[in-house]
Each structure stands twice: as C-alpha cells, then as structure tokens.
Design an enzyme around this catalytic site. Structure first.
Site, PDB file in Angstrom:
ATOM      1  N   ARG A  39       0.827  -1.215   0.000  1.00  0.00           N
ATOM      2  CA  ARG A  39       0.000   0.000   0.000  1.00  0.00           C
ATOM      3  C   ARG A  39       0.861   1.265   0.000  1.00  0.00           C
ATOM      4  O   ARG A  39       0.392   2.358  -0.323  1.00  0.00           O
ATOM      5  CB  ARG A  39      -0.987  -0.003   1.188  1.00  0.00           C
ATOM      6  CG  ARG A  39      -1.913   1.191   1.190  1.00  0.00           C
ATOM      7  CD  ARG A  39      -3.139   1.094   2.119  1.00  0.00           C
ATOM      8  NE  ARG A  39      -2.973   0.206   3.244  1.00  0.00           N
ATOM      9  CZ  ARG A  39      -2.248   0.488   4.324  1.00  0.00           C
ATOM     10  NH1 ARG A  39      -1.601   1.638   4.415  1.00  0.00           N
ATOM     11  NH2 ARG A  39      -2.152  -0.386   5.298  1.00  0.00           N
ATOM     12  N   TYR A  92     -16.257  18.665 -13.890  1.00  0.00           N
ATOM     13  CA  TYR A  92     -16.698  17.268 -13.804  1.00  0.00           C
ATOM     14  C   TYR A  92     -17.614  17.097 -12.589  1.00  0.00           C
ATOM     15  O   TYR A  92     -17.273  17.507 -11.483  1.00  0.00           O
ATOM     16  CB  TYR A  92     -15.466  16.373 -13.676  1.00  0.00           C
ATOM     17  CG  TYR A  92     -15.782  14.909 -13.710  1.00  0.00           C
ATOM     18  CD1 TYR A  92     -16.319  14.332 -14.847  1.00  0.00           C
ATOM     19  CD2 TYR A  92     -15.539  14.107 -12.605  1.00  0.00           C
ATOM     20  CE1 TYR A  92     -16.613  12.977 -14.870  1.00  0.00           C
ATOM     21  CE2 TYR A  92     -15.828  12.748 -12.627  1.00  0.00           C
ATOM     22  CZ  TYR A  92     -16.370  12.190 -13.766  1.00  0.00           C
ATOM     23  OH  TYR A  92     -16.656  10.857 -13.791  1.00  0.00           O
ATOM     24  N   ASP A 161      -7.337  20.390 -13.122  1.00  0.00           N
ATOM     25  CA  ASP A 161      -7.740  19.081 -13.643  1.00  0.00           C
ATOM     26  C   ASP A 161      -7.429  19.089 -15.132  1.00  0.00           C
ATOM     27  O   ASP A 161      -8.088  19.783 -15.913  1.00  0.00           O
ATOM     28  CB  ASP A 161      -9.236  18.832 -13.387  1.00  0.00           C
ATOM     29  CG  ASP A 161      -9.667  17.432 -13.827  1.00  0.00           C
ATOM     30  OD1 ASP A 161      -9.070  16.888 -14.789  1.00  0.00           O
ATOM     31  OD2 ASP A 161     -10.612  16.881 -13.225  1.00  0.00           O
ATOM     32  N   LYS A 186      -8.952   8.272 -19.031  1.00  0.00           N
ATOM     33  CA  LYS A 186      -9.384   8.876 -20.293  1.00  0.00           C
ATOM     34  C   LYS A 186      -8.228   8.866 -21.302  1.00  0.00           C
ATOM     35  O   LYS A 186      -7.698   7.816 -21.597  1.00  0.00           O
ATOM     36  CB  LYS A 186      -9.906  10.295 -20.018  1.00  0.00           C
ATOM     37  CG  LYS A 186     -10.828  10.401 -18.805  1.00  0.00           C
ATOM     38  CD  LYS A 186     -12.218   9.845 -19.042  1.00  0.00           C
ATOM     39  CE  LYS A 186     -13.032   9.720 -17.773  1.00  0.00           C
ATOM     40  NZ  LYS A 186     -13.272  10.956 -17.052  1.00  0.00           N
TER      41      LYS A 186
HETATM   42  C1  LIG Z   1     -13.546  11.171 -15.663  1.00  0.00           C
HETATM   43  C2  LIG Z   1     -13.072  12.420 -15.020  1.00  0.00           C
HETATM   44  C3  LIG Z   1     -12.697  12.448 -13.675  1.00  0.00           C
HETATM   45  C4  LIG Z   1     -12.817  11.225 -12.788  1.00  0.00           C
HETATM   46  O1  LIG Z   1     -12.012  10.197 -13.205  1.00  0.00           O
HETATM   47  P1  LIG Z   1     -12.293   8.620 -12.902  1.00  0.00           P
HETATM   48  O2  LIG Z   1     -11.084   7.975 -13.453  1.00  0.00           O
HETATM   49  O3  LIG Z   1     -13.568   8.284 -13.612  1.00  0.00           O
HETATM   50  O4  LIG Z   1     -12.424   8.486 -11.420  1.00  0.00           O
HETATM   51  C5  LIG Z   1     -12.223  13.640 -13.156  1.00  0.00           C
HETATM   52  N1  LIG Z   1     -12.138  14.754 -13.906  1.00  0.00           N
HETATM   53  C6  LIG Z   1     -12.505  14.778 -15.202  1.00  0.00           C
HETATM   54  C7  LIG Z   1     -12.385  16.028 -15.976  1.00  0.00           C
HETATM   55  C8  LIG Z   1     -12.985  13.605 -15.799  1.00  0.00           C
HETATM   56  O5  LIG Z   1     -13.364  13.643 -17.070  1.00  0.00           O
END
Ligand SMILES: *Cc1c(COP(=O)(O)O)cnc(C)c1O
Length: 361
Positions: A39, A92, A161, A186
C-alpha cells in the site's frame, strides 16, 4: 516520450519490466527502504510515476486508483476546517459532488464558472483554487496563468484538472499551477479498459502530503493497471495526433450544419475558447460537443452511428458519444451530445456522423 520512465538498460532484462504483484517485500531488520508494503510503494508504480513526471515537464507524481481518487487526494489532503475552496461550477460533476463532503469537514466552498476567468473574483482568502480547463462537458476554457497569478497573490494554491488535455496538450505546472491532476482513465491511457489517476507537483512537501493521503486512505492503483498505463504511454502522441485531427475534422463538418447548434471545440479558430486555448495548449483534445433539437433527435442520432460507440467517458482509441443530460447534474440541454473522437480513419468517421445526422432529420 516513447521511452519515458523506462529503466536504464541492463543486460538480459526487458525494456519495460512486467507488473510486480506483491503485498509485501523481503524486509529484514530496519523497516525502511524503497519497497516495504504494497500500500506504500510498488516498483511498477515507480516506473509509471517517473514516466508521467517526464510528460508533465519534470514533477513528482503520485498515481491513484482512479481520477476521483486523485481529485479527492488533493482536495481532502490540502483543505482543513475553515479553509476556503474555489471550485468551478461547470467542472466534472463528481468533483462538484465533493462540495458537500468539504463543507461537512468545515470548509467553505465558493463556485464560479470557468469561462471568462470568473473564478478570479472568488480567490480572496482562499486556500485552494480548483480549475478545470477545458471544462467537461461544455468545453469552456480559462487562462491558467491569469488564474494562477490572482490565486497566488491571494495566498492560495492552484490545482488544474488536466484530464481532457493530457500533459502533451497542456502542462499546468509550466503555467504556474501547484498541482496537475488527471483521470488517466481517459486520454492518457486511451483504451477504455482501466481506471487510474495521478497528481503531479514540483513541491516535494505537497507531494509528500498527497502520498501520505494515498497511503492512509488506501486509494492505490493495481500493478496491472499501472503497467498497462505505462505500456500505453508509448503511443500517447500518435493517438492524440489522430484523435485531435479527427475531432477537428468532425467540428469542421458540423460547423454550420442545419441540425446542429451550440457546437464547441476549442481547436476551431472561431470557437469562443480558441484564443485563450491556443495560448496555453499544444493540442486541443478529442472531445467535441454540440446540441441537437431535442432528446429524441439526439437519441436517434446516437442510435444511427456505426463507428461511434454509445458510451460515457472519453479519450479512447474507439470513438464514443452520449447524450450528457441523461445523467442529470450538468447544465446542458436535453439534446446536448458529447462526442469523443477515436483513431478511426478520418473520412470514415466524418461520413458516419454526417450519415447519422441525415437519418436524424
Ligand atoms: C472522468 C473524469 C474524472 C474522474 O475520473 P475517474 O477515473 O472516472 O475516477 C475527473 N475529472 C474529469 C475532468 C474527468 O473527465
């Protein structure tokens, strides 16, 4: 970048060592060293974190089990009772869902839109300013340098982000941000087959705080996911080149189309985000958004697509699209479609989309 994070050549070893599956490591005597317990640390994470650190332009990276684990890893590790946090009101939606949690811990949350750098008006007395640019799903853009300047003058940290752009599209740390955060589920990993996230920072103390948060809440990535992500980085630039070219071709084909309104793509020269985006981004991402007449038209359009999978999320080599309003929680029209361009042949993809629109009319 193709070789990012690969270890020094060593005779008779692979270029990228396979995933290390271990809950614990041989550890006699003193409880110290790079690898003690699964961990805390893992050699597969180490290589991935070095690779992403190179892409971010030089940074310490902490990888997480998902994008939300990374987002929460910054917000919840940095904010304390009485602190003011500025969030975008169009980011998001699961990030926005942390508002309630932050408030329950005694923090004060202020929200403003991404467009027009409106968050600048909210930074006075803040501890942390959260930015998402381009914002998901409406693709507004803010000037990161300007927001950082105002936030730093007010004594606040800035986290960006950077999910949509990836570090090959935009480097928040070079624009002055303290944290670059992303869902690597993504575009960064790009195959739609794993969840992962990361936090990058150049401040060792901030990195330590986030790393300790990961250890205490246990939001750790699996070694297999970390290894697949590292393997996928070798094709990141190739994927992004095709995906952004496809996104631009789609946006150009939809511009002025009689059935389409509210078309957004920051890479389109006449998009309201383009001027600021062009100043801080090298690639404009794979997401195009637009609005069809109503919910039924959007559903007909989505159902008529052959090359575009109906699915949420974005950034995969396989094109996907959805009617965003089906989830609730975003300020979008019922016919609003978010489309993520994959790496399919450009002409085939544009033809499929135009054909589906014809069937929708
Ligand atoms: C999908 C997404 C997240 C969250 O990510 P996960 O991998 O689904 O937990 C956060 N910020 C943005 C802009 C996203 O598109």
């Amino acid at each position: 970048m193709v070789g990012a994070g690969r270890p020094e050549a060593e005779q008779f070893t692979p270029g990228l060592p396979g995933p290390v599956f271990a809950a614990h490591y041989h550890l006699a005597g003193e409880a110290s060293g790079p690898y003690t317990y699964g961990r805390d640390s893992n050699p597969t994470w180490t290589l991935l974190e070095q690779a992403i650190g190179e892409l971010e332009g030089g940074a310490e990276v902490v990888s997480f089990a998902s994008g939300m684990a990374a987002v929460a890893g910054v917000l919840l590790s940095q904010v304390r009772i009485g602190d003011v946090v500025v969030l975008p009101d169009d980011c998001y939606q699961t990030t926005r869902a942390l508002q309630e949690r932050l408030e329950s811990y005694g923090a004060v949350v202020r929200m403003g839109p991404t467009a027009g750098d409106a968050q600048i008006g909210l930074v006075e007395g803040a501890r942390l300013v959260w930015v998402e640019t381009p914002s998901n799903p409406r693709l507004d853009v803010c000037d990161v340098r300007r927001v950082v300047e105002a936030a730093h003058a007010a004594g606040a940290l800035v986290a960006v982000d950077n999910t949509l752009a990836t570090p090959l599209g935009q480097r928040p740390l070079e624009l002055g941000a303290d944290f670059s955060v992303a869902s690597d589920t993504k575009s960064l990993t790009g195959h739609g087959d794993l969840l992962l996230g990361h936090v990058a920072t150049r401040d060792p103390e901030l990195a330590e705080g986030v790393r300790f948060w990961r250890k205490t809440v246990g939001a750790v990535p699996g070694p297999m996911e970390a290894w697949l992500a590292h393997r996928s980085l070798a094709t990141l630039q190739l994927r992004l080149e095709r995906q952004t070219a496809n996104a631009l071709a789609i946006a150009e084909a939809l511009r002025g189309h009689s059935q389409v309104s509210g078309l957004r793509y920051p890479g389109l020269p006449d998009d309201s985000s383009h001027e600021v985006a062009a100043r801080q981004m090298r690639r404009f991402g794979c997401v195009v958004s637009f609005t069809l007449r109503d919910e039924a038209s959007a559903e007909r359009f989505l159902g008529s697509l052959r090359l575009v999978m109906q699915a949420t999320s974005f950034g995969s080599v396989h094109s996907s699209a959805e009617r965003r309003g089906r989830w609730g929680g975003d300020a979008v029209e019922p016919g609003f479609v978010r489309l993520s361009a994959g790496i399919e042949d450009t002409e085939d993809l544009v033809a499929d989309i135009l054909r589906a629109l014809e069937k929708t009319a």
